[in-house]
Enzyme design. Structure first.
Site, PDB file in Angstrom:
ATOM      1  N   TYR A 139       0.847  -1.184   0.000  1.00 31.14           N
ATOM      2  CA  TYR A 139       0.000   0.000   0.000  1.00 31.14           C
ATOM      3  C   TYR A 139       0.888   1.240   0.000  1.00 31.14           C
ATOM      4  O   TYR A 139       2.004   1.209  -0.483  1.00 31.14           O
ATOM      5  CB  TYR A 139      -1.012  -0.037   1.165  1.00 31.14           C
ATOM      6  N   ARG A 192      -8.690  10.990  -8.359  1.00 31.83           N
ATOM      7  CA  ARG A 192      -7.846  11.651  -7.354  1.00 31.83           C
ATOM      8  C   ARG A 192      -7.086  10.587  -6.566  1.00 31.83           C
ATOM      9  O   ARG A 192      -7.360  10.331  -5.399  1.00 31.83           O
ATOM     10  CB  ARG A 192      -8.721  12.503  -6.416  1.00 31.83           C
ATOM     11  N   LYS A 210      -6.288  -1.937  -1.109  1.00 27.15           N
ATOM     12  CA  LYS A 210      -7.197  -1.788   0.036  1.00 27.15           C
ATOM     13  C   LYS A 210      -7.810  -3.126   0.429  1.00 27.15           C
ATOM     14  O   LYS A 210      -7.913  -3.454   1.615  1.00 27.15           O
ATOM     15  CB  LYS A 210      -8.319  -0.800  -0.310  1.00 27.15           C
ATOM     16  N   GLU A 282     -13.494   5.125  -3.127  1.00 28.62           N
ATOM     17  CA  GLU A 282     -12.076   5.375  -2.898  1.00 28.62           C
ATOM     18  C   GLU A 282     -11.499   6.314  -3.953  1.00 28.62           C
ATOM     19  O   GLU A 282     -11.634   6.069  -5.166  1.00 28.62           O
ATOM     20  CB  GLU A 282     -11.312   4.046  -2.927  1.00 28.62           C
ATOM     21  N   ASP A 283     -10.897   7.391  -3.495  1.00 31.34           N
ATOM     22  CA  ASP A 283     -10.158   8.318  -4.360  1.00 31.34           C
ATOM     23  C   ASP A 283     -11.010   8.908  -5.493  1.00 31.34           C
ATOM     24  O   ASP A 283     -10.562   9.045  -6.632  1.00 31.34           O
ATOM     25  CB  ASP A 283      -8.901   7.647  -4.925  1.00 31.34           C
ATOM     26  N   ASP A 305     -13.599   6.157   2.431  1.00 27.20           N
ATOM     27  CA  ASP A 305     -12.421   6.094   3.303  1.00 27.20           C
ATOM     28  C   ASP A 305     -11.700   7.428   3.367  1.00 27.20           C
ATOM     29  O   ASP A 305     -11.136   7.794   4.399  1.00 27.20           O
ATOM     30  CB  ASP A 305     -11.474   4.999   2.816  1.00 27.20           C
ATOM     31  N   ASP A 306     -11.696   8.173   2.266  1.00 27.26           N
ATOM     32  CA  ASP A 306     -11.001   9.466   2.245  1.00 27.26           C
ATOM     33  C   ASP A 306     -11.679  10.469   3.175  1.00 27.26           C
ATOM     34  O   ASP A 306     -11.010  11.288   3.811  1.00 27.26           O
ATOM     35  CB  ASP A 306     -10.956  10.027   0.822  1.00 27.26           C
ATOM     36  N   ASN A 447      -0.492  11.798   1.431  1.00 26.56           N
ATOM     37  CA  ASN A 447       0.236  10.670   0.846  1.00 26.56           C
ATOM     38  C   ASN A 447       0.469  10.920  -0.645  1.00 26.56           C
ATOM     39  O   ASN A 447      -0.282  11.667  -1.263  1.00 26.56           O
ATOM     40  CB  ASN A 447      -0.591   9.382   0.995  1.00 26.56           C
ATOM     41  N   ASN A 491      -2.491   6.065   9.641  1.00 28.83           N
ATOM     42  CA  ASN A 491      -2.822   5.299   8.450  1.00 28.83           C
ATOM     43  C   ASN A 491      -4.262   4.801   8.529  1.00 28.83           C
ATOM     44  O   ASN A 491      -4.657   4.205   9.536  1.00 28.83           O
ATOM     45  CB  ASN A 491      -1.854   4.115   8.330  1.00 28.83           C
TER      46      ASN A 491
END
Length: 591
Positions: A139, A192, A210, A282-283, A305-306, A447, A491
């Protein structure tokens, strides 16, 4: 953050269960993988019983040289393997020795992905037993480089790619995936990726990574996990011009075309997998992330999650840091650099926890939290030009153009970076924090490592060793004035695997903010005095499965309390129940 999302969705709550939005379905452990003991014999099913050459090519059942003589006879493996019979432990030592020979992190990543594709249990055994060493490989930060080069290193698909070509037949595409009993989906549109921007179809490395952690850290069965990339094009000119790019070579779909495509996807997922499948966004870019969470939060089991995972893990770090800083959450003042998904999500969860502790309205607790975006401090005079999710943070104050001046006038006790802008916490900014705080809490969360707002060494050196520091990507311990400082890592992997497992074992059908707070509280309780003595505000990852079990239990308990759990009756000991449901990577014996 539920209050913010309710504004977007015109007052609807995740607790308002609409019968029209509720369907049957769910997941079933058909072959007893979850509950069978490790010494029970199992049958290596694929479409039929796997044997011979096909068994060696099946990553779920392949054991390589660890097949014993009886299994080799029974499954037509004689002659297909060298005569020696190995153990899983010996295989693990051999592979770790091999991986450690690589000097380039991307080579280690590719070696781990190759292992996952040929021997699934050995892959997870390595990852679980060597989590602190291998987590940065599978990851962040290495996965960022892997996504950038995904077109060049692509070998075989590890998930589903759903592109605009499949519009109108997404349900058929989902049925092409060989597994029918899916519990967790991680989906991205690649717009993103980490702090790297639009990587289009090459963002698949994120869902794959993930879900590896859902299994290794949270115990969700690998066969119940499905990585998905939604390809609606990319605005990355370099990728569009790259002959090795694996996605649609067109600019991104937006507006009605985009929303209709996502609507078809979400409907198809529920129709195919049922009500209780967890869909983790995600993203996604800011402008889509909040809208998707608001739109589907009341009809699907969705989690971003973001926004939510980052918020939960950061809140846990702050709560545990209070034992070093002193005072309560309400005694502190918070300043964020970055007002996107992560920044506003963290801010909202802090305000919610503060409101819960003080019994004050969340509108009041938000006033303890200030955000700086690309145009400066978010203040009320800018309200008309702000995006909806930023408006709750527009407080009364004169305009402030940059972070340094914001630190000087706000005098925060906690500085949080979620901007994706590397080196944004300059020496002047850190020194300003140190001048008004005995122990400044500095969280550089962006990150990968190259995008971190500052390094651990900079934070400790510029505060003369007084900072309490944590970052999104890992940093090595720092020696300063004869003392060793061990930086913590905020994290998301601390939270989302345990949260997901808690939702699965309770049969939850919605995600509520109270569950995120429950996850934060469980994580904060796992930090020991020994950890604090080293300057850590998070527990070591070496205990992550135990931590995940406690988080899962806390989340499940909250799901039962809120009436959102469907797996009845509630187990008496949720921690033990969570541990009993966790996937084990130990080899099974075959009939």
């Amino acid at each position: 953050m539920e209050s913010t999302l309710k504004d977007i969705r015109d007052g609807a709550s995740v607790l308002d269960l609409d019968p029209k939005a509720t369907v049957g379905g769910g997941v079933e452990d058909l072959y007893g993988e979850d509950f069978a003991t490790e010494d029970q014999l199992v049958t290596p099913w694929t479409v039929s019983v796997a044997s011979g050459y096909s068994l060696l090519r099946d990553p779920r059942h392949n054991k390589g040289l660890a097949f014993n003589d009886k299994e080799r006879d029974a499954h037509y493996l004689c002659g297909l393997l060298p005569p020696v019979v190995s153990t899983q432990e010996l295989q693990e030592r051999k592979l770790m020795n091999s991986i450690r020979q690589y000097q380039v992190p991307l080579q280690k990543y590719m070696a781990m992905m190759d292992l996952q594709e040929r021997n699934e249990r050995l892959f997870y055994k390595l990852l679980i037993d060597n989590v602190e060493e291998l987590l940065p490989v599978v990851y962040t930060p290495t996965v960022g480089e892997a996504c950038q080069k995904y077109g060049s290193i692509f070998r075989r698909p590890q998930g589903l790619y759903i592109s605009l070509k499949e519009k109108g037949k997404i349900l058929e595409v989902l049925k092409n995936w060989p597994e029918r009993r899916i519990q967790v989906i991680v989906v991205t549109d690649g717009e993103r990726i980490l702090g790297l921007g639009d990587l289009g179809c090459q963002g698949m490395g994120i869902p794959v990574g993930k879900l590896s952690l859902y299994t290794a850290l949270g115990g969700v069965r690998p066969s119940a996990c499905l990585p998905i990339t939604i390809d609606v094009g990319t605005n990355n000119e370099k990728l569009l011009a790259n002959e090795f790019y694996i996605g649609l070579k067109q600019r991104r779909a937006t507006g009605k075309e985009y929303s209709e495509f996502l609507q078809e996807f979400m409907s198809a997922v529920k129709q195919n997998y049922g009500e209780k499948v967890l869909i983790q966004f995600e993203d996604f870019a800011n402008h889509n992330a909040f809208d998707l969470l608001a739109k589907y939060g009341t009809t699907h089991l969705v989690f971003n999650d973001d926004i939510q995972g980052t918020a939960s893990v950061v809140l846990a770090g702050i709560v545990s840091a209070l034992r070093l800083l002193g005072g309560t959450l309400a005694d502190h003042k918070f300043l964020f650099l970055g007002a996107g998904e992560a920044g506003t999500g963290i801010a909202e969860l802090i305000a919610l926890e503060m409101s819960k502790q003080t019994k004050c309205p969340i509108e009041e607790t938000r006033k303890k939290i200030w955000l700086v975006d690309s145009k400066g401090l978010i203040v009320s005079s800018r309200k008309d030009s702000l995006q909806q999710f930023k408006k709750p943070w527009a407080h009364e104050h004169e305009p402030v153009k940059d972070l340094l001046h914001a630190v000087k006038v706000i005098k925060p006790t906690v500085l949080i970076g979620s901007s994706g802008v590397g080196k944004a916490f300059t020496k002047e900014v850190i020194e300003a924090m140190a001048s008004c705080n005995e122990k400044p809490l500095i969280l550089a969360l962006s990150n990968p490592t190259s995008q971190s707002e500052c390094t651990a060494e900079e934070a400790y050196t510029w505060t003369q060793g007084r900072a309490i520091f944590a970052s999104g990507s890992p940093f090595d311990p720092v020696e300063y004035n004869g003392k060793t400082f061990v930086p913590g890592q905020a994290n998301n992997a601390y939270i989302f695997p345990g949260l997901g497992m808690g939702l699965v074992i309770s049969g939850a059908i919605r995600v509520h903010d109270e569950m995120l707070l429950a996850a934060s509280e469980a994580l904060a309780r796992q930090v020991t005095q020994e950890n604090f003595d080293k300057g850590l505000i998070y527990p070591p990852f070496s205990n992550i499965r135990k931590i995940s079990a406690h988080i899962a239990a806390n989340v499940a308990a909250k799901a039962y309390e809120l009436g959102l759990a469907t797996r009845l009756p509630q187990p008496e000991n949720l921690v033990k129940y969570a541990e009993s449901c966790m996937y084990s990577p130990v080899y099974r014996s075959y009939r």
